[in-house]
Write a protein that holds these residues in place. Structure first.
Motif, PDB file in Angstrom:
ATOM      1  N   PRO A  25     -20.730  33.963 -16.338  1.00  0.00           N
ATOM      2  CA  PRO A  25     -20.831  34.588 -15.017  1.00  0.00           C
ATOM      3  C   PRO A  25     -19.972  35.838 -14.892  1.00  0.00           C
ATOM      4  N   CYS A 181      -7.158  25.523 -15.376  1.00  0.00           N
ATOM      5  CA  CYS A 181      -8.604  25.519 -15.180  1.00  0.00           C
ATOM      6  C   CYS A 181      -8.964  24.939 -13.813  1.00  0.00           C
ATOM      7  N   ALA A 184     -15.688  25.012 -11.391  1.00  0.00           N
ATOM      8  CA  ALA A 184     -16.618  25.941 -10.755  1.00  0.00           C
ATOM      9  C   ALA A 184     -18.031  25.504 -11.113  1.00  0.00           C
ATOM     10  N   HIS A 186     -20.316  26.949 -12.718  1.00  0.00           N
ATOM     11  CA  HIS A 186     -20.704  27.265 -14.088  1.00  0.00           C
ATOM     12  C   HIS A 186     -19.864  26.517 -15.118  1.00  0.00           C
ATOM     13  N   THR A 189     -13.127  28.210 -13.952  1.00  0.00           N
ATOM     14  CA  THR A 189     -12.463  29.504 -13.929  1.00  0.00           C
ATOM     15  C   THR A 189     -11.043  29.247 -14.413  1.00  0.00           C
ATOM     16  N   PRO A 199     -13.965  33.473 -16.596  1.00  0.00           N
ATOM     17  CA  PRO A 199     -15.037  32.526 -16.294  1.00  0.00           C
ATOM     18  C   PRO A 199     -15.412  31.787 -17.577  1.00  0.00           C
ATOM     19  N   ARG A 201     -18.028  29.183 -19.266  1.00  0.00           N
ATOM     20  CA  ARG A 201     -19.299  28.449 -19.197  1.00  0.00           C
ATOM     21  C   ARG A 201     -19.126  27.143 -19.951  1.00  0.00           C
ATOM     22  N   THR A 214     -16.307  31.713 -23.280  1.00  0.00           N
ATOM     23  CA  THR A 214     -15.822  32.711 -22.339  1.00  0.00           C
ATOM     24  C   THR A 214     -15.847  34.073 -23.009  1.00  0.00           C
ATOM     25  N   ASN A 248      -9.363  34.213  -8.060  1.00  0.00           N
ATOM     26  CA  ASN A 248     -10.683  33.741  -8.424  1.00  0.00           C
ATOM     27  C   ASN A 248     -11.793  34.396  -7.621  1.00  0.00           C
ATOM     28  N   PHE A 251     -14.671  36.222  -9.426  1.00  0.00           N
ATOM     29  CA  PHE A 251     -15.851  35.573  -9.992  1.00  0.00           C
ATOM     30  C   PHE A 251     -16.496  34.641  -8.969  1.00  0.00           C
ATOM     31  N   GLU A 252     -15.829  33.552  -8.647  1.00  0.00           N
ATOM     32  CA  GLU A 252     -16.394  32.621  -7.681  1.00  0.00           C
ATOM     33  C   GLU A 252     -15.270  32.049  -6.839  1.00  0.00           C
TER      34      GLU A 252
END
Length: 262
Positions: A25, A181, A184, A186, A189, A199, A201, A214, A248, A251-252
């Motif tokens: 992301p 960590c 999120a 995905h 984060t 981010p 995944r 990442t 954060n 990103f999200e």
């Protein structure tokens, strides 16, 4: 790719080794390639020399060979001819213009690569859960992080560790406990002091394995000042007031109902 699962869980895929990319992301798609550890591959002369220098056991030789085969495959997926992948410090040294990461676990080696500033990938088999006893979990997981799948948290931290070459911003060794960590949609984060958020995944295999990845894009170069006469200088812009936002937010936002890690 699969639809993300509930917060704190990683989405399931039937066969992680069938993946060809991971969408990071806010960054882009990271190419992935897998190679079985029982495969024999023709290596470049420089890679063979490095294998002889670094690999003392037959098992380590197989891991090295499979990792380089995966690296050659991921370069092909990026539209490049395979080249020797050696080492630069703790990172695998991919060709100029490409950042990549290697990991072997169980019967597989995985390579992730892309045209980014840094890349980290990690693969953990279901058997790794047996090694994550309560004491080991406390060493790298904060209490808030233990609310998620701890194997996925461990893998996410390993991905960030690999992306940073195992070093903090001051050059010191980076312990996993200093990588925080936050769950999120995905995956996670991740936060490291002195770094922008990463981010991560996360994908969960049907066999209980976990794959995380990442990447960090190259910074956008500042636009140069347009040419001016010799007696003129670029005008100074007045200072602008900025509003501090949570890290954060890049990103999200934090997931509802999940306490942020601190």
């Amino acid at each position: 790719m699969t639809v993300p699962g509930p917060v704190g869980q990683v989405p399931a895929v039937r066969d992680p080794a069938a993946l060809t990319e991971a969408a990071i992301p806010g960054v882009g798609a990271l190419a992935l390639a897998f190679a079985a550890l029982d495969e024999d591959a023709a290596l470049f002369a420089a890679e063979r020399a490095l294998r002889e220098q670094e690999c003392r056991s037959q098992a380590r030789r197989r891991e090295f060979t499979a990792g380089r085969l995966a690296a050659h495959l991921v370069l092909t997926a990026l539209g490049r001819a395979p080249e020797p992948v050696l080492m630069a410090g703790r990172r695998p040294q991919f060709p100029p213009g490409v950042a990549g990461s290697l990991r072997h676990s169980g019967l597989w080696a995985v390579a992730g690569a892309g045209r980014f500033a840094m890349v980290g990938v990690d693969l953990e088999t279901a058997a790794a859960r047996c090694a994550l006893g309560p004491r080991a979990v406390r060493l790298f997981c904060a209490p808030e992080e233990q609310q998620a799948d701890v194997l996925a948290v461990f893998s996410a931290k390993e991905s960030v560790y690999k992306a940073l070459g195992g070093r903090a911003t001051d050059g010191a060794e980076l312990p996993l406990s200093r990588i925080v960590c936050e769950p999120a949609a995905h995956g996670f984060t991740a936060y490291v002091t002195g770094q922008l958020p990463f981010p991560v995944r996360a994908l969960h295999g049907a066999d209980g394995s976990v794959l995380t990845a990442t990447a960090r894009p190259h910074p956008h170069p500042a636009a140069p000042c347009p040419p001016r006469p010799a007696e003129s200088r670029c005008p100074r812009r007045p200072p602008t007031r900025t509003t501090r936002t949570p890290l954060n937010a890049a990103f999200e936002g934090p997931a509802q109902g999940v306490a942020p890690c601190g």
